[in-house]
Motif scaffolding. Structure first.
Motif, short mmCIF file in Angstrom:
data_model
loop_
_atom_site.label_atom_id
_atom_site.label_comp_id
_atom_site.label_asym_id
_atom_site.label_seq_id
_atom_site.Cartn_x
_atom_site.Cartn_y
_atom_site.Cartn_z
N THR A 1 -40.43 -70.07 23.40
CA THR A 1 -41.73 -70.47 23.92
C THR A 1 -42.11 -71.84 23.40
OG1 THR A 1 -42.42 -68.17 23.95
CG2 THR A 1 -44.16 -69.79 24.04
N THR A 2 -41.80 -72.11 22.12
CA THR A 2 -42.22 -73.35 21.49
C THR A 2 -41.36 -74.53 21.91
OG1 THR A 2 -42.93 -72.08 19.57
CG2 THR A 2 -42.67 -74.44 19.25
N ASN A 3 -40.05 -74.30 21.98
CA ASN A 3 -39.13 -75.43 22.15
C ASN A 3 -38.71 -75.65 23.59
OD1 ASN A 3 -39.18 -75.80 19.39
ND2 ASN A 3 -37.44 -74.42 19.04
N SER A 4 -39.06 -74.77 24.49
CA SER A 4 -38.62 -74.93 25.87
C SER A 4 -39.79 -74.78 26.83
CB SER A 4 -37.54 -73.88 26.19
OG SER A 4 -37.07 -74.06 27.49
N PRO A 5 -40.65 -75.81 26.88
CA PRO A 5 -41.79 -75.72 27.79
C PRO A 5 -41.36 -75.61 29.25
CG PRO A 5 -41.67 -77.90 26.76
CD PRO A 5 -40.66 -77.03 26.09
N ALA A 6 -40.20 -76.18 29.60
CA ALA A 6 -39.73 -76.09 30.98
C ALA A 6 -39.40 -74.65 31.35
CB ALA A 6 -38.50 -76.98 31.18
N ALA A 7 -38.74 -73.93 30.42
CA ALA A 7 -38.41 -72.53 30.67
C ALA A 7 -39.68 -71.69 30.76
CB ALA A 7 -37.50 -72.00 29.57
N ASP A 8 -40.65 -71.98 29.90
CA ASP A 8 -41.92 -71.26 29.91
C ASP A 8 -42.66 -71.50 31.22
OD1 ASP A 8 -43.65 -69.50 28.48
OD2 ASP A 8 -45.02 -71.19 28.15
N ALA A 9 -42.66 -72.75 31.69
CA ALA A 9 -43.33 -73.10 32.95
C ALA A 9 -42.63 -72.43 34.13
CB ALA A 9 -43.35 -74.62 33.14
N THR A 10 -41.30 -72.36 34.09
CA THR A 10 -40.54 -71.70 35.16
C THR A 10 -40.89 -70.22 35.22
OG1 THR A 10 -38.73 -73.26 34.90
CG2 THR A 10 -38.22 -71.20 36.02
N LEU A 11 -40.96 -69.57 34.07
CA LEU A 11 -41.31 -68.15 34.01
C LEU A 11 -42.71 -67.92 34.55
CD1 LEU A 11 -40.62 -65.26 33.13
CD2 LEU A 11 -41.47 -65.84 30.86
N MET A 12 -43.67 -68.79 34.17
CA MET A 12 -45.04 -68.66 34.65
C MET A 12 -45.11 -68.85 36.17
SD MET A 12 -48.17 -67.99 33.98
CE MET A 12 -48.19 -68.06 32.20
N ALA A 13 -44.39 -69.86 36.69
CA ALA A 13 -44.38 -70.09 38.13
C ALA A 13 -43.80 -68.89 38.87
CB ALA A 13 -43.56 -71.35 38.45
N GLU A 14 -42.74 -68.31 38.32
CA GLU A 14 -42.12 -67.13 38.93
C GLU A 14 -43.11 -65.96 39.00
OE1 GLU A 14 -38.58 -64.00 37.80
OE2 GLU A 14 -38.34 -66.09 37.19
N ARG A 15 -43.89 -65.77 37.92
CA ARG A 15 -44.86 -64.68 37.89
C ARG A 15 -46.00 -64.90 38.90
NH1 ARG A 15 -45.06 -64.04 31.29
NH2 ARG A 15 -43.23 -62.70 31.12
N ILE A 16 -46.41 -66.16 39.06
CA ILE A 16 -47.48 -66.47 40.02
C ILE A 16 -47.00 -66.20 41.45
CG2 ILE A 16 -48.88 -68.33 41.00
CD1 ILE A 16 -49.00 -69.53 38.14
N VAL A 17 -45.80 -66.67 41.76
CA VAL A 17 -45.24 -66.45 43.11
C VAL A 17 -45.06 -64.95 43.37
CG1 VAL A 17 -43.23 -66.83 44.58
CG2 VAL A 17 -44.17 -68.72 43.24
N LYS A 18 -44.60 -64.21 42.37
CA LYS A 18 -44.44 -62.77 42.51
C LYS A 18 -45.78 -62.09 42.78
CE LYS A 18 -42.31 -58.78 40.26
NZ LYS A 18 -41.59 -58.29 39.07
N ASN A 19 -46.84 -62.58 42.11
CA ASN A 19 -48.18 -62.04 42.32
C ASN A 19 -48.62 -62.27 43.77
OD1 ASN A 19 -51.38 -62.49 42.17
ND2 ASN A 19 -50.74 -61.03 40.59
N LEU A 20 -48.37 -63.47 44.29
CA LEU A 20 -48.71 -63.78 45.69
C LEU A 20 -47.91 -62.90 46.64
CD1 LEU A 20 -49.95 -65.41 48.00
CD2 LEU A 20 -48.19 -67.16 47.60
N PHE A 21 -46.62 -62.77 46.37
CA PHE A 21 -45.76 -61.95 47.23
C PHE A 21 -46.25 -60.50 47.27
CE2 PHE A 21 -42.02 -59.25 47.99
CZ PHE A 21 -41.55 -59.80 49.17
N ASN A 22 -46.56 -59.95 46.09
CA ASN A 22 -47.05 -58.56 46.02
C ASN A 22 -48.37 -58.40 46.78
OD1 ASN A 22 -44.85 -57.81 44.49
ND2 ASN A 22 -45.93 -57.93 42.54
N PHE A 23 -49.25 -59.39 46.68
CA PHE A 23 -50.54 -59.34 47.37
C PHE A 23 -50.34 -59.32 48.88
CE2 PHE A 23 -54.19 -61.39 49.37
CZ PHE A 23 -55.25 -60.66 48.84
N VAL A 24 -49.52 -60.25 49.38
CA VAL A 24 -49.30 -60.36 50.82
C VAL A 24 -48.62 -59.11 51.37
CG1 VAL A 24 -48.03 -61.64 52.59
CG2 VAL A 24 -49.29 -62.88 50.83
N THR A 25 -47.57 -58.63 50.69
CA THR A 25 -46.84 -57.47 51.21
C THR A 25 -47.68 -56.19 51.16
OG1 THR A 25 -45.80 -57.07 49.04
CG2 THR A 25 -44.57 -58.39 50.65
N SER A 26 -48.70 -56.15 50.30
CA SER A 26 -49.56 -54.96 50.26
C SER A 26 -50.34 -54.80 51.56
CB SER A 26 -50.51 -55.03 49.07
OG SER A 26 -51.50 -56.02 49.27
#
Length: 202
Positions: A135-160
């Protein structure tokens, strides 16, 4: 010299100096903190060859080294919830005298900053547990994980609304109003509870 920002709260510049090389921020209502950003204000740089280690103190649980700041790395975001691991170092002993009273129902935690030589900081940060180090040394990896979770949230909302992921196909049209509704709901939830809910979605 330092600023501290807890998501959803005003910027803190009310640094309390302990001695020449140690300072703290008090963090009221610490139980609601998920992420914290610490940064140099840009007014006073570190002396050559120096930086600062960043420590988090939870009353009754002790200290945890979160990471570091330097002139080359003037800001960092740390995830606090779910990564706590009590540690004990020489720097922690200095902060202990500044630890707040824990008798109140709303816990006040402490964010400690210790100015140290960069080689010493490198050794301390290298010993961080792997989850915290990522988390501390890889902000790019942390940002990628956060972006993935946001997109997944949108996908789950739309498919519902469309009968589940199985109903999705290349020809399915999604009304723009549905995406706008998700966006409003998403921002409201982030403002009210932070981004922790993204970690709990299936």
């Amino acid at each position: 010299m330092f600023g501290c920002l807890v998501a959803g709260r005003p910027l803190q510049t009310n640094l309390q100096q302990i001695d020449d090389t140690h300072a703290i921020f008090e963090l009221p209502a610490a139980g609601s903190i998920n992420h914290i950003c610490v940064f140099l204000l840009g007014t006073v740089p570190f002396p050559d060859g120096y930086g600062a280690t960043v420590h988090f103190f939870w009353p009754g649980k002790g200290f945890q080294l979160l990471g570091m700041l330097s002139n080359e790395k003037p800001s960092a975001i740390f995830r606090l919830r779910g990564t706590y691991s009590a540690q004990s170092t020489t720097a922690h002993a200095v902060f202990t005298g500044a630890a707040p009273d824990t008798s109140s129902t709303s816990v006040t935690a402490v964010l400690g900053l210790s100015v140290e030589p960069l080689p010493q900081i490198a050794q301390e940060v290298a010993a961080l547990p792997s989850a915290v180090a990522r988390t501390t040394n890889s902000p790019a990896a942390d940002a990628t994980l956060m972006a993935e979770r946001i997109v997944k949230n949108l996908f789950n909302f739309v498919t519902s609304f469309l009968g589940g992921a199985g109903a999705m196909g290349p020809e399915v049209m999604i009304p723009l109003g549905m995406v706008a509704k998700w966006y409003e709901n998403f921002l409201t939830k982030v403002r009210n509870t932070g981004v922790g809910f993204l970690e709990n979605q299936e």
